[in-house]
Design a protein around this motif. Structure first.
Motif, short mmCIF file in Angstrom:
data_model
loop_
_atom_site.label_atom_id
_atom_site.label_comp_id
_atom_site.label_asym_id
_atom_site.label_seq_id
_atom_site.Cartn_x
_atom_site.Cartn_y
_atom_site.Cartn_z
N LEU A 77 0.83 -1.20 0.00
CA LEU A 77 0.00 0.00 0.00
C LEU A 77 0.86 1.26 0.00
O LEU A 77 0.61 2.20 -0.76
CB LEU A 77 -0.93 0.00 1.22
CG LEU A 77 -1.83 1.23 1.40
CD1 LEU A 77 -2.71 1.45 0.18
CD2 LEU A 77 -2.68 1.09 2.66
N SER A 78 1.90 1.27 0.83
CA SER A 78 2.77 2.46 0.89
C SER A 78 3.52 2.66 -0.43
O SER A 78 3.77 3.80 -0.84
CB SER A 78 3.75 2.35 2.05
OG SER A 78 4.67 1.28 1.86
N SER A 79 3.87 1.57 -1.12
CA SER A 79 4.56 1.70 -2.40
C SER A 79 3.66 2.35 -3.45
O SER A 79 4.12 3.17 -4.25
CB SER A 79 5.03 0.33 -2.90
OG SER A 79 3.95 -0.50 -3.26
N ALA A 84 2.39 7.20 -6.52
CA ALA A 84 1.43 8.21 -6.95
C ALA A 84 1.94 9.61 -6.62
O ALA A 84 1.83 10.54 -7.42
CB ALA A 84 0.08 7.97 -6.27
N ASN A 85 2.53 9.77 -5.43
CA ASN A 85 3.09 11.05 -5.02
C ASN A 85 4.21 11.48 -5.95
O ASN A 85 4.27 12.64 -6.39
CB ASN A 85 3.59 10.95 -3.58
CG ASN A 85 4.08 12.27 -3.01
OD1 ASN A 85 5.23 12.62 -3.17
ND2 ASN A 85 3.19 13.01 -2.37
N SER A 155 -3.53 16.64 -3.61
CA SER A 155 -3.13 15.26 -3.93
C SER A 155 -1.77 14.92 -3.34
O SER A 155 -1.57 13.83 -2.78
CB SER A 155 -3.10 15.05 -5.44
OG SER A 155 -4.37 15.25 -6.01
N LEU A 156 -0.81 15.85 -3.46
CA LEU A 156 0.51 15.61 -2.90
C LEU A 156 0.45 15.47 -1.38
O LEU A 156 1.09 14.59 -0.79
CB LEU A 156 1.46 16.74 -3.29
CG LEU A 156 1.92 16.76 -4.75
CD1 LEU A 156 2.71 18.03 -5.04
CD2 LEU A 156 2.78 15.54 -5.07
N ALA A 157 -0.31 16.36 -0.75
CA ALA A 157 -0.42 16.33 0.71
C ALA A 157 -1.11 15.06 1.20
O ALA A 157 -0.68 14.42 2.17
CB ALA A 157 -1.17 17.56 1.21
N VAL A 158 -2.18 14.67 0.52
CA VAL A 158 -2.96 13.49 0.94
C VAL A 158 -2.17 12.20 0.71
O VAL A 158 -2.11 11.33 1.59
CB VAL A 158 -4.31 13.44 0.20
CG1 VAL A 158 -5.01 12.10 0.45
CG2 VAL A 158 -5.21 14.59 0.67
#
Length: 301
Positions: A77-79, A84-85, A155-158
Motif C-alpha cells: 500500500l505504501s509503495s 502516486a506522489n 493530492s501531494l499532501a494526501v
C-alpha cells in the motif's frame, strides 16, 4: 569529531536540502514523459538500495519483512502511495506548477495531524486545531478567488500524508521499507521499460547523454535523502526534525518563483499567508508539547 546531535543536524539538513532541490533537478527532465521518469526512478532506486543492503548485510531484516504478510501488505500500500506522489510531483514540475507542489508539502504536516486524529485516535489540541482550520481557510480562499480546486497541492499532501500513516503502522526501518517498496514496483516498472525499448519508445538512451544520466541518477536522489533522514531522526528530537521539514517546501517555493519564474499572484500570496500562519501556530504547539513532555520526564526522574 562531530557530536551525535550535530551529526544528526548535518544529515537532516542535507536530506531536506536534496528534497528541496527536486524541482530544479526534474525541471531538466520535463521533455521526458512523466511515466518514464517514474519508471526509471523506481528501477534505479531499487538497484541502488539493493546494493547498499547487500553491502551492509541487511538481508535478514528484509527476509523477515517479506515473510510477514501484514508487513508486506502494508508496504504494498505504501509503495502505491509513494509512486502516486512521485508521479504527481514529476507531472507538476513538467507543467510549471511547482508553486502548487510547494503548497502541498507545506500543508502535509497538517494533513498528517488530521489523519492521525481519525485513524490513530490522537488528540487535537487547540494549536493543532487552529492550524488545521487556518489551512482549510487558505485552500478555500484559492477555490473562491481562482475558481479552481488546487488538486495538485491536495493530492501531494494526501498521498504523502497517507504514506506516512501507513509507514508509521509498519514496523520496518527506512532501508528495508524502501527496498521492499521499490522491489514490489520493480517488476512492473522494468517490464514496461522493456516493452518501451522493444517498441522504440524508451527515452532512457534515445535522448542525449545528460538525459540518460539524470534519469539514472534519479535513483540516487530518491534513496539518499530517505536514508539520511532516517539517520537524522535517530539522533535528533522530534521538534528539531519537525522544524526541518519546512526546508523542503520553502526551497521548492523559492525555486518556483526565482529560478523557474512561475507566476505568483496576490490571491496565491494570501492563501500562502494562511498556510504559513498555520504552520507557525502548529510549530508553537509542537514546541510547547515537547517542553511539557520534557518537564514530566524530569519530574519522574
Amino acid at each position: 569529531m562531530l557530536s551525535q546531535q550535530k551529526l544528526g543536524l548535518v544529515y537532516g539538513l542535507t536530506a531536506y536540502t536534496i528534497w528541496g532541490l527536486f524541482p530544479w533537478y526534474f525541471h531538466f527532465l520535463t521533455h521526458v514523459n512523466p511515466w518514464q521518469v517514474l519508471t526509471q526512478r523506481i528501477i534505479w532506486s531499487f538497484l541502488l538500495v539493493s546494493v547498499i543492503a547487500l553491502f551492509i548485510r541487511h538481508g535478514s531484516l528484509i527476509k523477515a519483512a517479506i515473510n510477514q504478510r501484514k508487513i508486506l501488505l502494508g508496504l504494498l500500500l505504501s509503495s502505491l502511495l509513494i509512486a502516486a506522489n512521485w508521479l504527481i510531483f514529476i507531472w507538476a514540475v513538467g507543467q510549471g506548477r511547482v508553486v502548487e507542489s510547494s503548497l502541498g508539502y507545506f500543508i502535509t504536516p497538517l494533513v498528517s495531524v488530521v489523519l492521525a486524529r481519525f485513524f490513530l485516535k490522537e488528540s487535537l489540541d487547540s494549536y493543532r486545531l487552529t492550524a488545521c482550520l487556518l489551512a482549510v481557510m487558505g485552500v478555500c480562499w484559492l477555490v473562491l478567488q481562482l475558481g479552481v480546486v488546487p488538486w495538485v497541492s491536495i493530492s501531494l499532501a494526501v498521498t504523502f500524508g497517507f504514506y506516512g500513516l501507513v509507514r508509521k503502522k509498519v514496523p520496518v526501518d527506512s532501508l528495508t521499507g524502501l527496498l521492499v517498496e521499490t522491489g514490489l514496483l520493480f517488476p512492473f516498472a522494468f517490464t514496461w521499460f522493456l516493452w518501451l525499448e522493444w517498441q522504440g519508445q524508451s527515452q532512457l538512451f534515445s535522448e542525449n547523454v545528460q538525459t540518460t544520466f539524470l534519469l539514472i541518477f534519479s535513483g540516487v536522489l530518491t534513496a539518499a535523502p530517505l536514508l539520511l533522514f532516517a539517520s537524522a531522526a535517530n539522533r535528533l528530537s522530534l521538534t528539531a526534525v519537525g522544524f526541518m521539514m519546512y526546508i523542503n517546501p520553502t526551497m521548492q517555493f523559492l525555486t518556483a518563483i526565482y529560478l523557474l519564474k512561475e507566476p505568483f499572484n496576490h490571491q496565491q500570496l494570501i492563501a500562502f499567508m494562511f498556510i504559513w500562519i498555520a504552520l507557525v501556530v502548529f510549530s508553537i504547539g509542537a514546541v510547547r508539547q515537547q517542553n511539557a513532555k520534557n518537564q514530566r520526564l524530569t519530574v519522574t526522574d
